[in-house]
Design an enzyme around this catalytic site. Structure first.
Site, mmCIF file in Angstrom:
data_model
loop_
_atom_site.group_PDB
_atom_site.id
_atom_site.type_symbol
_atom_site.label_atom_id
_atom_site.label_comp_id
_atom_site.label_asym_id
_atom_site.label_seq_id
_atom_site.Cartn_x
_atom_site.Cartn_y
_atom_site.Cartn_z
ATOM 1 C CG HIS A 83 -2.046 -1.016 1.067
ATOM 2 N ND1 HIS A 83 -3.162 -1.011 1.867
ATOM 3 C CD2 HIS A 83 -2.193 -2.051 0.205
ATOM 4 C CE1 HIS A 83 -3.971 -2.008 1.495
ATOM 5 N NE2 HIS A 83 -3.391 -2.653 0.494
ATOM 6 C CD GLU A 85 -2.177 4.298 2.983
ATOM 7 O OE1 GLU A 85 -1.793 3.449 2.147
ATOM 8 O OE2 GLU A 85 -3.387 4.513 3.230
ATOM 9 C CB CYS A 109 -6.024 -0.857 4.892
ATOM 10 S SG CYS A 109 -4.306 -1.392 5.027
ATOM 11 C CB CYS A 112 -1.506 1.279 6.094
ATOM 12 S SG CYS A 112 -0.959 0.494 4.569
#
Ligand SMILES: Nc1ccn([C@H]2C[C@H](O)[C@@H](COP(=O)(O)O)O2)c(=O)n1
Ligand SMILES: [Zn+2]
Length: 169
Positions: A83, A85, A109, A112
């Site tokens: 992801h 992040e 999410c 993260c």
């Protein structure tokens, strides 16, 4: 573009819009056909210390791993994609991220969120919350609340920014 009485240019980007725009520019590097996410980490001195976008790990081919959303788990992107992040954290330099803010195109999410909390980021600024109501986002919000990480949705001053990549004329 107008000027103030001192001649200072007006209409320049605010810090919030600038950092979100950096996140969104980074998202343009994503190969995900459905959702492109970018993230930008900023320290207390307003210095950008990490940027990232969603993509497969280094050395894992964008052309051989699947970008599908549905089907057998191993035939979808979900087990493979890093992801935005997470990549922004991993791409940050050797400095400490304690007290930083993360600007992200999409609310983080739960996986993260754990990383964001553990590295000491204290603020999450997000644009879209399109997965609000999912268990993942509910878990993120629960963890952010308990850990005292402040989350705020950015309302940008302008809805578009245009950038010319060629000289005028
Ligand atoms: N906060 C987030 C949420 C999702 N991502 C990535 C993971 C996938 O590449 C994509 C979501 O795909 P979709 O289920 O919308 O087809 O976005 C992220 O980087 N950060
Ligand atoms: Zn995530």
């Amino acid at each position: 573009m107008t000027e103030t009485s001192t001649g200072k240019r007006t209409g320049y980007l605010s810090w919030d819009d600038y950092f979100m725009a950096v996140a969104l520019l980074s998202a343009q590097r994503s190969k995900d056909p459905n959702t492109q996410v970018g993230a930008c980490i900023v320290n207390a001195q307003k210095h950008i210390v990490g940027v990232g976008y969603n993509g497969f790990p280094t050395g894992c081919s964008d052309d051989t791993l699947p970008w599908c959303r549905e089907g057998a788990f191993l035939d979808t992107k979900y087990p493979y994609v890093c992801h935005a992040e997470l990549n922004a954290v991993l791409n940050s330099g050797p400095g400490n991220l304690t007290g930083c803010s993360i600007y992200t195109a999409l609310f983080p999410c739960n996986e993260c969120a754990k990383v964001i909390i553990q590295v000491g980021i204290r603020e999450v600024v997000f644009l879209s919350d399109k997965y609000a109501g999912t268990d993942s986002v509910r878990a993120s919000r629960r963890m952010f609340d308990q850990a005292g990480v402040v989350c705020r949705q950015l309302i940008p001053a302008s809805s578009t920014i245009s950038i010319r990549l060629t000289e005028n004329g």
